[in-house]
Structures are given as C-alpha cells and as structure tokens.
Write a protein that holds these residues in place. Structure first.
Motif, short mmCIF file in Angstrom:
data_model
loop_
_atom_site.label_atom_id
_atom_site.label_comp_id
_atom_site.label_asym_id
_atom_site.label_seq_id
_atom_site.Cartn_x
_atom_site.Cartn_y
_atom_site.Cartn_z
N THR A 77 0.82 -1.21 0.00
CA THR A 77 0.00 0.00 0.00
C THR A 77 0.86 1.26 0.00
O THR A 77 0.36 2.36 -0.28
CB THR A 77 -0.93 -0.02 1.23
OG1 THR A 77 -1.58 -1.30 1.31
CG2 THR A 77 -1.98 1.06 1.14
N LEU A 80 0.44 3.58 -2.95
CA LEU A 80 -0.83 4.19 -3.33
C LEU A 80 -1.02 5.67 -3.00
O LEU A 80 -1.51 6.42 -3.84
CB LEU A 80 -1.99 3.38 -2.72
CG LEU A 80 -2.15 1.97 -3.28
CD1 LEU A 80 -3.26 1.25 -2.56
CD2 LEU A 80 -2.41 2.00 -4.77
N ARG A 226 -8.74 3.06 5.08
CA ARG A 226 -8.86 3.45 3.68
C ARG A 226 -8.46 2.30 2.75
O ARG A 226 -9.08 2.08 1.71
CB ARG A 226 -7.97 4.67 3.39
CG ARG A 226 -8.10 5.19 1.97
CD ARG A 226 -7.04 6.25 1.69
NE ARG A 226 -7.04 7.34 2.65
CZ ARG A 226 -6.12 8.32 2.66
NH1 ARG A 226 -5.13 8.31 1.76
NH2 ARG A 226 -6.19 9.27 3.57
N TYR A 227 -7.42 1.58 3.12
CA TYR A 227 -6.92 0.50 2.28
C TYR A 227 -7.20 -0.87 2.90
O TYR A 227 -6.40 -1.79 2.80
CB TYR A 227 -5.41 0.67 2.07
CG TYR A 227 -5.04 1.97 1.41
CD1 TYR A 227 -5.39 2.23 0.08
CD2 TYR A 227 -4.37 2.97 2.13
CE1 TYR A 227 -5.07 3.43 -0.52
CE2 TYR A 227 -4.04 4.17 1.53
CZ TYR A 227 -4.38 4.40 0.20
OH TYR A 227 -4.07 5.60 -0.39
N MET A 230 -6.60 -4.49 1.47
CA MET A 230 -5.30 -5.16 1.44
C MET A 230 -5.22 -6.26 2.49
O MET A 230 -4.96 -7.41 2.16
CB MET A 230 -4.18 -4.14 1.62
CG MET A 230 -4.11 -3.11 0.51
SD MET A 230 -3.99 -3.84 -1.13
CE MET A 230 -2.37 -4.57 -1.02
N ASP A 366 -9.63 -3.77 -8.83
CA ASP A 366 -10.57 -3.94 -7.73
C ASP A 366 -11.35 -5.25 -7.84
O ASP A 366 -12.54 -5.33 -7.53
CB ASP A 366 -11.54 -2.76 -7.66
CG ASP A 366 -12.15 -2.61 -6.26
OD1 ASP A 366 -11.51 -3.06 -5.30
OD2 ASP A 366 -13.25 -2.05 -6.15
N ASP A 434 -8.86 3.44 -6.32
CA ASP A 434 -7.67 3.74 -5.53
C ASP A 434 -7.82 3.38 -4.06
O ASP A 434 -6.86 3.06 -3.39
CB ASP A 434 -7.34 5.24 -5.64
CG ASP A 434 -6.87 5.61 -7.03
OD1 ASP A 434 -6.89 6.80 -7.35
OD2 ASP A 434 -6.48 4.69 -7.78
N ALA A 435 -9.05 3.42 -3.55
CA ALA A 435 -9.23 3.15 -2.14
C ALA A 435 -8.91 1.72 -1.77
O ALA A 435 -8.61 1.43 -0.64
CB ALA A 435 -10.68 3.48 -1.74
N GLY A 436 -8.99 0.84 -2.71
CA GLY A 436 -8.72 -0.55 -2.34
C GLY A 436 -7.69 -1.21 -3.20
O GLY A 436 -7.51 -2.41 -3.16
N GLU A 438 -3.84 -1.71 -5.05
CA GLU A 438 -2.40 -1.62 -4.77
C GLU A 438 -1.71 -1.47 -6.11
O GLU A 438 -1.97 -2.22 -7.04
CB GLU A 438 -1.92 -2.88 -4.04
CG GLU A 438 -1.29 -3.83 -4.97
CD GLU A 438 -1.22 -5.22 -4.41
OE1 GLU A 438 -0.21 -5.90 -4.66
OE2 GLU A 438 -2.17 -5.61 -3.76
#
Length: 441
Positions: A77, A80, A226-227, A230, A366, A434-436, A438
């Motif tokens: 991450t 990102l 947020r991530y 991952m 995603d 982008d939020a999830g 890599e």
C-alpha cells in the motif's frame, strides 16, 4: 555493427522508453544475483547432503508463509497515497505488524516443537526452527522498504539490494560448508548473514522513509481503514498462494527429507530463468499498472502476456530436454532425482513466468475477490493431488506440473476479463479503485 553503434542504439532506446531503462536496471541486479546463486550452488550441492537441503527447505517454507503475512500486505500500500508522508505512515504500521508476526512465529516454533518432530521425525529441524523469526523480520522489512524505493522509481537501489542478499546468503552457506559445518545450522546461519546484510544496507539507504512524520498526516488507523481491502482480501489471497507453494514442499517432506531436498534443488534452479526475467518486469509493470487509466489496461496486459510467452519458449524448452542428465553433471551423482523433478515441473514454471507479471491486475482493477476464489482452488488442487495420489512421487509431480499449467492458463483468461472490465469504466470512476487497490513472482 560496431560495439559503439550497438551501445548508441541501446542508449537511444533506453532514453526513449524509461520503462525499459527501469527493467534493465532491475534485470542487471537480478542477473548478477542469480549467477552468484547458481555458481555457489554447484559447490554447496557437493558440500551438503540432500537431507540437509531437505531440512532447510522445510525451514524456508515455514518462514516464507510467515513472511507473506508479516505486514498484512500493507507494505504494498506504500505505492498508493499521493502524499509521501502518508506512505511513511503506512510503512510504520507495516513495521509494527512485522515485529508482531516475527514474535508469534518464534513463539510458535517453541510451543509446537513436538509437532514438528512428529511430522518430520527430525529433532534438529524442530530445534533450529526458532531461528526462523530472524528470517521473517529481515525479509519482511527489506520487502517493505523496496516498495518505498519502487514508489520513488529508485530501481538501482532495489537491484543492488538483491545482489547483496544473494552474495551474502550464498557466500555464507559456502563459507560454513567449507569450514565443515555441513548440516542444517550451516545453511541457516549462512542465509541469515545475507538477509541481515541486505536489510542493514537497505535501512541505511532508506533514511528518508523513516524521517519524522509531520502533524496533520492521516493516522495509521485511518489509512488502514482506507486501504482495508489489502489485509482483508489481498492478504488472504497471498497467504493461500504461499500455502500452495510451500505446502507442496511441506507435504513432500513428510515422505522423506532427502526427496524434498531433491525437489527443492530442482525448484530453485528452475527459478533462475524466471528470476532473471520476471522479477524485473513484474516490479516495473507493477508501478506502471498503478497509474494506468481506463482504456489502456487491456492492451498493456495483452502485450505483456504475449511478450512473456515468447520469452518462455526457448529457456523452458531447453530445460525440458536436458535437465535429467544436466543436474547430475553439474551438481553431482547424489542429485539424480532432481533432474527428473525439473522436467516434471517445466510446464508449470513456464506458465508461471507468463502469469506473474500480470498477477496484480486483479488488485488494480478492484477484483481481489476473483483472485482469492481462484487462489483457494489453485491451492487445494495440488495439495489434494499430492496427498491422495496413489502414484509414485515422481509420477505425481509430473501430473502436478500439468495440472498447475492448465490452471494458470485459466488465470490468463481471468486477467483479460478483469482488464476489459476496467477499460469500460468511465475515467471519473477510477478514484473508486484507488481506495482498495495496490499499484506481487
């Protein structure tokens, strides 16, 4: 054409295509590392027995599984956030996770010592497994820092670090073997020397990563939220993949440590053509994939697949033809089974070279859930074949190679579907990814 003319043409290509320059930098470091490992392996294969390498293969497989989950995949991450300080914060969280997992591995090695003896009948392996905590920490932290240098497109440092680790580990094993410590501790301590050496050197170069984080930067809790995909989706996927690869070694080890030593040598040597080409392409492709826009994904994925297929044909064709007698010639008569294992594994590893560069497509698009579902089947299939097969070990590994190659072909099709779906998205929809996402073979 003169040598100066060739150099000039190469220089023009590298200047015109920065991605090619990055690949060449990583490829150089990987090539040097693999050459060192190959050269030293010719000697260590004669110093250490297949049984000693079998013990070390079990040690390496267990530590590899722990290393896979050490950072909860938060290290990836780091690529990102737009803000470097947020990336530094994620690195802190990943480091804390690495320390915790390292401690848990060491504790488990102590508590489960009798279980290891029951499975492998080897008290020495059970006793020395406690040293695996050092391996988990050194490798996990070095991997985390490499993602920082990947973010900064500092591929020269990554390349140098690979060379340092290869030379340190191979040289350490050789040194212990030459002075007479030709048992499991010699292999373990030799490897730890290389891992520690690479970690310390990378840490010294990564001062910018560990400088103080200014107030106002998002907290670790906020960034993990947020991530969250991952640790929730990508980490289980990576864990399943690691259990598949290392579980094969662990299951073969229950048959005989000598057999797993033979299998492991074949596996390590076959990783050389993959390592020479694939790790460099994957790392640069990974960075490029993180920035791709809808409409550009499918052509990139398709061209990467075709390129990898063309690269794989010649080296793996030669491996299939010459491996049975080449292993005996190069490594000695005691490694007579390794060449047959190498031939049996060739289809699988050839396809692995093709699929590895595009493995992050499911994260960037995603679609981690696709890869997680596939990975579970991809893990269960080979382990079930090994566990239930009534055939001799070599025959079982032959069918294993074909099974895994066929499943990787299915993965290629899934990658194309994921890329096509991504390209159909509207440009303004990319922020949702982008939020999830890599931006791993």
């Amino acid at each position: 054409m003169s040598s100066s003319g060739i150099r000039g043409r190469v220089q023009k290509l590298i200047t015109k295509y920065p991605t090619l320059r990055h690949i060449m930098v990583l490829l150089t470091g990987t090539a040097i590392a693999q050459i060192v490992v190959m050269g030293v392996s010719v000697i260590t294969a004669r110093l250490f027995t297949p049984e000693a390498f079998g013990q070390f293969a079990i040690f390496g497989s267990l530590t590899a599984i722990a290393t896979t989950i050490a950072s909860l995949r938060l290290d990836m991450t780091i690529m990102l956030p737009e803000d470097d300080d947020e990336a530094r914060r994620i690195a802190r969280v990943a480091t804390y996770c690495n320390v915790v997992v390292t401690g848990l591995f060491t504790l488990a090695a102590l508590v489960l010592r009798d279980l290891v003896i029951a499975q492998y009948g080897d008290p020495a392996l059970a006793s020395w497994l406690v040293m695996g905590g050092f391996t988990v920490f050194f490798v996990a932290q070095a991997t985390m820092m490499q993602f920082w240098f990947n973010r900064k497109t500092d591929y020269r440092t990554i390349s140098l670090n690979r060379v340092q680790q290869a030379i340190g580990a191979a040289g350490g094993q050789l040194g212990f073997g030459l002075v007479g410590l030709r048992t499991l501790p010699g292999l373990i301590f030799g490897t730890l020397i290389g891992q520690a050496f690479a970690f310390v050197n990378l840490r010294l170069r990564a001062r910018d990563l560990f400088r103080p984080i200014p107030e106002g930067t998002a907290s670790g809790r906020e960034l993990v939220g947020r991530y969250k995909k991952m640790p929730l989706l990508n980490m289980p996927n990576a864990l399943v993949d690691s259990v598949r690869i290392n579980g094969i070694t662990l299951l073969i080890g229950t048959v005989a440590l000598g057999a797993v030593g033979q299998f492991n040598l074949a596996w390590r040597i076959l990783q050389v053509p993959i390592g020479l080409i694939n790790s460099a392409i994957s790392q640069v492709f990974f960075q490029k994939l993180a920035r791709v826009r809808p409409g550009e994904m499918l052509p990139l994925v398709r061209s990467t697949m075709i390129r990898s297929m063309l690269i794989a044909i010649v080296p793996f064709g030669l491996i299939y033809l010459v491996s049975p007698w080449m292993f005996i010639l190069v490594f000695g008569q005691q490694w007579d089974m390794a060449g047959d294992f190498a031939r049996a594994l060739t289809p699988w590893l050839a396809m692995q070279l093709v699929t590895s560069p595009i493995s992050t497509v499911f994260v960037v698009t995603d679609n981690q859930q696709w890869m997680l579902a596939f990975s579970i089947v991809f893990c269960a299939a080979p382990l079930s074949l090994l566990y239930f097969s009534p055939l001799a070990l070599l025959d079982t590994v032959f069918w294993l190679g074909l099974l895994m190659a066929a499943m990787l072909a299915i993965m290629l099709g899934m990658s194309l579907l994921a890329a096509r779906g991504y390209d159909r998205r509207r440009p303004e929809g990319t922020d949702e990814v982008d939020a999830g996402a890599e931006p791993t073979p």
